[in-house]
Structure formats: C-alpha cells, structure tokens
Design an enzyme around this catalytic site. Structure first.
Site, short mmCIF file in Angstrom:
data_model
loop_
_atom_site.label_atom_id
_atom_site.label_comp_id
_atom_site.label_asym_id
_atom_site.label_seq_id
_atom_site.Cartn_x
_atom_site.Cartn_y
_atom_site.Cartn_z
N GLU A 114 36.28 15.59 9.53
CA GLU A 114 35.66 16.76 10.19
C GLU A 114 36.59 17.95 10.33
O GLU A 114 36.69 18.54 11.41
CB GLU A 114 35.10 16.32 11.56
CG GLU A 114 34.09 15.18 11.43
CD GLU A 114 33.58 14.62 12.74
OE1 GLU A 114 33.98 15.10 13.81
OE2 GLU A 114 32.76 13.67 12.69
N ASN A 125 36.01 12.96 4.99
CA ASN A 125 34.73 12.61 5.62
C ASN A 125 34.24 13.73 6.53
O ASN A 125 35.03 14.26 7.33
CB ASN A 125 34.95 11.32 6.44
CG ASN A 125 33.68 10.69 6.95
OD1 ASN A 125 32.73 10.50 6.19
ND2 ASN A 125 33.66 10.33 8.23
N HIS A 160 24.26 12.24 9.55
CA HIS A 160 23.57 12.10 10.83
C HIS A 160 22.33 12.99 10.74
O HIS A 160 22.44 14.21 10.75
CB HIS A 160 24.48 12.53 11.99
CG HIS A 160 25.73 11.72 12.09
ND1 HIS A 160 25.72 10.40 12.47
CD2 HIS A 160 27.03 12.01 11.83
CE1 HIS A 160 26.96 9.91 12.46
NE2 HIS A 160 27.77 10.89 12.07
N GLU A 207 28.09 7.38 7.65
CA GLU A 207 27.72 7.20 9.07
C GLU A 207 26.22 7.41 9.26
O GLU A 207 25.79 8.04 10.22
CB GLU A 207 28.51 8.17 9.95
CG GLU A 207 30.01 8.03 9.84
CD GLU A 207 30.78 8.96 10.77
OE1 GLU A 207 30.18 9.55 11.69
OE2 GLU A 207 32.01 9.10 10.57
N ASP A 257 22.58 7.69 10.24
CA ASP A 257 21.63 7.40 11.32
C ASP A 257 20.55 8.47 11.25
O ASP A 257 20.82 9.61 10.89
CB ASP A 257 22.30 7.34 12.70
CG ASP A 257 23.23 8.49 12.99
OD1 ASP A 257 22.87 9.64 12.73
OD2 ASP A 257 24.34 8.23 13.49
O1 9MR Z 1 30.22 6.32 17.59
C1 9MR Z 1 31.36 6.93 18.16
C2 9MR Z 1 31.24 6.95 19.66
O2 9MR Z 1 31.30 5.63 20.18
C3 9MR Z 1 32.33 7.81 20.27
O3 9MR Z 1 32.11 7.90 21.67
C4 9MR Z 1 32.31 9.16 19.61
C5 9MR Z 1 33.39 10.04 20.20
O4 9MR Z 1 33.71 11.13 19.42
O5 9MR Z 1 32.51 9.02 18.22
C6 9MR Z 1 31.47 8.34 17.61
O6 9MR Z 1 31.67 8.28 16.22
C7 9MR Z 1 31.78 9.52 15.52
C8 9MR Z 1 32.68 9.28 14.33
O7 9MR Z 1 33.90 8.73 14.73
C9 9MR Z 1 32.92 10.56 13.54
N1 9MR Z 1 31.67 11.20 13.20
C10 9MR Z 1 30.71 11.37 14.26
C11 9MR Z 1 30.46 10.04 14.96
C12 9MR Z 1 29.34 10.16 15.98
O8 9MR Z 1 28.17 10.61 15.37
#
Ligand code: 9MR
Length: 372
Positions: free
Chosen positions: A159, A201, A237, A264, A266
């Site tokens: 990111e 990513n 997402h 990722e 969803d």
């Molecule tokens: O799923 C992850 C969640 O449990 C954490 O609280 C959150 C904090 O930033 O991160 C989520 O995962 C993220 C991932 O590491 C990077 N891309 C976005 C994800 C959430 O949509």
C-alpha cells in the site's frame, strides 16, 4: 470349478476390470473437484485464505481451512508490530504457528508484510530519516531470514501508493525516508530469502486507474533497472461489482513479465456471488494469475464485522458465493504450457506427499510447464 469355468471367470473378471477402469476414466474427467483448493490445483492455481493464529484452536475453522485451502496468509502475525514489538527484539511465535500448520499440510504460505506504513510498532513510528531506513532494512532482513525457504511469496511492500487520481506515492514515514525505499526493501528481501517470490501489494487497483497505472509504471522501471520484483498483488476488496477492465488490468501487468495474484479478496453486497464468480474467471483467464486468497474464512472471522464478505457463513456453511467460485474454478482452463510460477500449485498437487522439492518442469493435464 473346471478349467473352462475357471477360464470364463477369469475372462469375466478381466472384462469387469476393464469396464471398471473405463468407468473410472470417464468419471475422472467428468467429476468436478469438490473443494476450492483441489479445483484450483487442477487449473494450475492455488486457493488461499488469510488465517489468524488465535483461530487455530477453533475446530470448525480448522476443519474448513484444512479441507478447502492450499495456501495461507497470516492476517496480522507477520506485520512489523507483531514481529518486532521492541527494536531488535523479535517474536515469531504466532507467525510460526501458522507457517507450521500450513507447511505440515502441504499448503504454501504468503508472507504479509515486510514494509508498510500501517501496523508499525510505536518505536518505529517515532523514527524518521536514516534511522528509520536502517530499522526497516534490518527488520526485512531479520524476518525474511527467519522464514527463509518457507515462504512462497512475500508482500515486500504494501500500500505505498496514494488513492485518487494523483498517481503519487502515499505520504508516510517510510516514503519520507526517500523515494528509493521500495526498491531498497525489495533488494533486502531478495538478499535474505533468494528463493521467495517478491510481491508489491495494494488495493483500489482493481481496474485501469491512476493508482494501478502508477504501480504499473513502477514495475516497468524496476524491470528496466533490474530491481527484483516477481509479483503484483491485487487485494480486491470489493462491494457488489468489479470494474469491467479487471481482467485487462491483470493482463497488462502480466504482459510486463510479472505474475499476478489476487491477494485479499472479499466482496460485500447483494451481488456477492456473481462478483466472486466473475473475479475467479478473470484470474483463470490470465495465464500468469497464479492464485486467489480470500481475506478470511467465515463471515464471523472477517475483520469488519457485519459485512458478510466471505465464502462461509458464521456456522461454517458454504454460501452461494462459495458455489460460484467452485463452479468457476471447475469450468476454467489450465494455463497454456510455458514458463510460469508453478511452485504453489506443485505444492498443492503434492499435498501431504512430503515431496516438496519442485522439479524444473512439471506436467499438468498433459501440458508441460517450466518453472519460472
Ligand atoms: O484483516 C486485518 C485486520 O485484522 C487488522 O485489524 C487491519 C489493521 O490494519 O488489517 C487488516 O488487514 C489488512 C491487510 O493487512 C492489508 N490490506 C488491507 C487489509 C484489510 O482490508
């Protein structure tokens, strides 16, 4: 029993065996795979899930994980705050639990993530300039060395580009250490674990837009200058729809000579099942799209409670979205023969065989693939 009777029995037995063989050959081609992992492996791909160490004691969760998936991504356990809570002091306990669970069952592991502006420990957030830069390099080196040889692909940098139409880098403490921080991170990861694929990513890169084009230009630049990069990950997402040029966007990156992964996935909203099917078909239509990861298992495991964005409901039942993905996988095609990253699907096909050393070339459904 007389001789002739014996002979007849033998002939009948032989006919029976041949017939049974034919039936099983036809059944073999007609039978669709019944799990996501098996269906993906038959098409030369993996199918993965984000996994939380704390859920590995939940029976329903683990049953679905072990049955359906052949790749895992630790959801939070490999992030900087989890692995280096105080400077120079590393904690790999939870990440190791996930890696061991996966590898002992023939699943491959995506490492997530070595350098990111978010989920940094407080001590790193307080650093800047050259001390933050050297802390980042040391972090990457230590983590990638710890897991050396165990990771299929690393999200080396996560990111790093801004949302919106600017095509600019995201402002962050890492970005402020200098524009070369991304390539420095990739070189450090390559040096520490030369066998792992290295991935950039990001999200909101699901179509051809200013953000995905900025990443595309970075890949062109890295390829031109010999900066190591093997993969681009598309987090995906989504809500209710996927851009019409999703597949074209994956393909333009693949055409640069990198593999692509959906990392990722969803999907929220009433149109969920159809969009899951469409995303799956897009990956299968791109030879270099080597696998799909969904960001959790059951809706109740999802980090944004109430969005119900995943493939299993809270009780662990398969949702229509699951069926849409499975049907799309079973209807898909294998990638054309050639050079492709086959490591993940080799592991899938040889699941539980203990045979983890991948040969230089590999045959799937009669076609030969050379390992990238
Ligand atoms: O799923 C992850 C969640 O449990 C954490 O609280 C959150 C904090 O930033 O991160 C989520 O995962 C993220 C991932 O590491 C990077 N891309 C976005 C994800 C959430 O949509």
């Amino acid at each position: 029993m007389g001789h002739s009777m014996q002979r007849l029995t033998t002939v009948l037995l032989a006919v029976g065996l041949v017939f049974a063989g034919l039936v099983s050959v036809f059944a073999g081609t007609a039978d669709a795979a019944t799990t996501l992992g098996a269906a993906a492996a038959e098409k030369g791909r993996y199918f993965g899930a984000a996994v939380a160490a704390g859920k590995l004691s939940d029976n329903t969760y683990v049953t679905i994980l072990n049955r359906e998936f052949n790749s895992v991504t630790p959801e939070n356990e490999m992030k900087w705050d989890a692995t280096e809570p105080s400077r120079g002091s590393f904690n790999f306990a939870n990440a190791d639990r996930i890696v061991n669970h996966a590898r002992s069952r023939g699943m491959s592991v995506r490492g997530h993530t070595l350098a990111w502006h978010s989920q940094q420990p407080g001590w790193a957030q307080a650093l800047s300039g050259s001390s933050l830069r050297s802390a980042m390099v040391n972090h990457i080196t230590q983590v990638a060395t710890h897991f050396r040889g165990q990771i299929h692909s690393w999200d080396v940098v996560n990111e790093a580009f801004a949302d919106g139409g600017s095509g600019a880098r995201r402002d962050s403490n890492l970005q402020r250490t200098g524009n070369d921080w991304i390539e420095v991170a990739f070189r450090a990861a390559r040096a520490a674990d030369p066998g792992a694929k290295l991935c950039y990513n990001d999200y909101n890169t699901d179509g051809i837009n200013a953000k995905s084009t900025a990443i595309y230009n970075m890949v062109v630049d890295f390829k031109n200058r010999g900066v190591p990069i093997d993969y681009v990950g598309f987090q995906s997402h989504l809500t209710n729809s996927v851009p019409a040029d999703y597949q074209a966007n994956l393909q333009r990156f693949a055409n640069l000579g990198v593999d692509v992964q959906i990392t990722e996935l969803d999907i929220a909203g009433a149109n969920q099942a159809a969009v899951y099917g469409s995303v799956t078909r897009s990956c299968l239509a791109v030879a270099r799209c080597t696998g799909i990861t969904v960001w959790g298992i059951r809706d109740t495991d999802y980090w944004r409670v109430g969005q119900n964005s995943l493939l299993f409901d809270g009780a662990g039942n398969k949702k229509p979205a699951y069926t849409a993905v499975l049907d799309a996988l079973n209807a898909g095609t294998t990638p054309p023969p050639g050079v492709i990253d086959t490591t993940a699907w080799y592991a899938s096909v040889n699941r539980n065989s203990g045979n983890t050393a991948e040969p230089n070339s590999y045959t799937l459904n009669g076609a030969t693939y050379t390992v990238a």
